[in-house]
Scaffold this motif. Structure first.
Motif, mmCIF file in Angstrom:
data_model
loop_
_atom_site.group_PDB
_atom_site.id
_atom_site.type_symbol
_atom_site.label_atom_id
_atom_site.label_comp_id
_atom_site.label_asym_id
_atom_site.label_seq_id
_atom_site.Cartn_x
_atom_site.Cartn_y
_atom_site.Cartn_z
ATOM 1 N N MET A 195 0.826 -1.183 0.000
ATOM 2 C CA MET A 195 0.000 0.000 0.000
ATOM 3 C C MET A 195 0.871 1.248 0.000
ATOM 4 O O MET A 195 0.491 2.250 -0.564
ATOM 5 C CB MET A 195 -0.924 -0.046 1.215
ATOM 6 C CG MET A 195 -1.939 1.036 1.200
ATOM 7 S SD MET A 195 -2.982 0.972 -0.243
ATOM 8 C CE MET A 195 -4.551 1.063 0.446
ATOM 9 N N GLN A 196 2.038 1.146 0.634
ATOM 10 C CA GLN A 196 2.935 2.293 0.685
ATOM 11 C C GLN A 196 3.407 2.677 -0.716
ATOM 12 O O GLN A 196 3.535 3.862 -1.030
ATOM 13 C CB GLN A 196 4.132 1.974 1.598
ATOM 14 C CG GLN A 196 5.110 3.112 1.749
ATOM 15 C CD GLN A 196 4.494 4.322 2.422
ATOM 16 O OE1 GLN A 196 3.675 4.180 3.307
ATOM 17 N NE2 GLN A 196 4.874 5.507 1.988
ATOM 18 N N ASN A 197 3.650 1.682 -1.571
ATOM 19 C CA ASN A 197 4.091 1.967 -2.939
ATOM 20 C C ASN A 197 3.006 2.703 -3.724
ATOM 21 O O ASN A 197 3.308 3.600 -4.505
ATOM 22 C CB ASN A 197 4.461 0.677 -3.661
ATOM 23 C CG ASN A 197 5.676 0.026 -3.055
ATOM 24 O OD1 ASN A 197 6.496 0.680 -2.430
ATOM 25 N ND2 ASN A 197 5.775 -1.285 -3.220
ATOM 26 N N ILE B 7 -9.639 3.149 1.961
ATOM 27 C CA ILE B 7 -10.825 2.885 1.140
ATOM 28 C C ILE B 7 -10.867 3.838 -0.044
ATOM 29 O O ILE B 7 -11.176 3.439 -1.169
ATOM 30 C CB ILE B 7 -12.100 2.980 1.998
ATOM 31 C CG1 ILE B 7 -12.115 1.843 3.023
ATOM 32 C CG2 ILE B 7 -13.349 2.928 1.134
ATOM 33 C CD1 ILE B 7 -13.199 1.957 4.058
ATOM 34 N N ALA B 8 -10.539 5.103 0.195
ATOM 35 C CA ALA B 8 -10.533 6.083 -0.893
ATOM 36 C C ALA B 8 -9.478 5.748 -1.947
ATOM 37 O O ALA B 8 -9.724 5.882 -3.146
ATOM 38 C CB ALA B 8 -10.291 7.479 -0.335
ATOM 39 N N VAL B 9 -8.315 5.285 -1.513
ATOM 40 C CA VAL B 9 -7.265 4.880 -2.456
ATOM 41 C C VAL B 9 -7.713 3.673 -3.275
ATOM 42 O O VAL B 9 -7.501 3.610 -4.492
ATOM 43 C CB VAL B 9 -5.940 4.599 -1.711
ATOM 44 C CG1 VAL B 9 -4.925 3.941 -2.616
ATOM 45 C CG2 VAL B 9 -5.376 5.887 -1.141
ATOM 46 N N ALA B 10 -8.358 2.719 -2.627
ATOM 47 C CA ALA B 10 -8.857 1.543 -3.345
ATOM 48 C C ALA B 10 -9.909 1.943 -4.372
ATOM 49 O O ALA B 10 -9.901 1.460 -5.509
ATOM 50 C CB ALA B 10 -9.434 0.532 -2.363
ATOM 51 N N LEU C 106 3.222 6.456 -5.277
ATOM 52 C CA LEU C 106 2.886 6.755 -6.662
ATOM 53 C C LEU C 106 1.879 7.895 -6.747
ATOM 54 O O LEU C 106 2.023 8.800 -7.569
ATOM 55 C CB LEU C 106 2.331 5.504 -7.354
ATOM 56 C CG LEU C 106 1.915 5.678 -8.809
ATOM 57 C CD1 LEU C 106 3.134 5.902 -9.684
ATOM 58 C CD2 LEU C 106 1.113 4.497 -9.277
ATOM 59 N N LEU C 107 0.870 7.870 -5.897
ATOM 60 C CA LEU C 107 -0.118 8.951 -5.889
ATOM 61 C C LEU C 107 0.502 10.275 -5.452
ATOM 62 O O LEU C 107 0.134 11.339 -5.966
ATOM 63 C CB LEU C 107 -1.292 8.589 -4.984
ATOM 64 C CG LEU C 107 -2.153 7.416 -5.453
ATOM 65 C CD1 LEU C 107 -3.192 7.075 -4.408
ATOM 66 C CD2 LEU C 107 -2.799 7.730 -6.781
#
Length: 112
Positions: A1-3, A27-30, A7-8
């Motif tokens: 998740m850190q990667n 959840i927002a990232v997913a 990237l974001l």
């Protein structure tokens, strides 16, 4: 998740990760990732269908090949793709949308 967060951050979102991060950020990232998958799938399917239309109606090929030769290469690429590729794109599309709906319903049930 850190990667993914790194990237974001490289695109300018500036998400700060500390020890106590809100689970809604994950959840927002997913959801952002699934929305990007949906967007790319729709664009891919649309280009495929447009290229099939242009190939089947021969009156546009001469105009496109003389004015825009790079678009002709894209049309030829999508014309050579298999139907299984489009089926895979549809699976990604409906799978991502289904997962987003499922996640939203589950989140509403948990929060209510």
């Amino acid at each position: 998740m850190q990667n993914i967060i790194d990237l974001l951050n490289s695109f300018g979102l500036n998400i700060n990760i500390t020890g106590n991060i809100n689970p809604l950020v994950y959840i927002a990232v997913a959801f952002l990732i699934f929305n990007l998958i949906v967007l790319l799938s729709v664009v891919n399917i649309s280009i495929y269908l447009i290229s099939l239309y242009i190939i089947n109606t021969n009156k546009y090929i001469d105009t496109i090949s003389s004015k825009y030769p790079y678009i002709l290469k894209i049309i030829k690429y999508y014309n050579s793709t298999r139907v299984s590729f489009i089926f895979l794109e549809l699976v990604f599309l409906f799978g991502s949308i289904g997962y987003m709906i499922y996640g939203s319903v589950k989140l509403l049930i948990i929060l209510s």
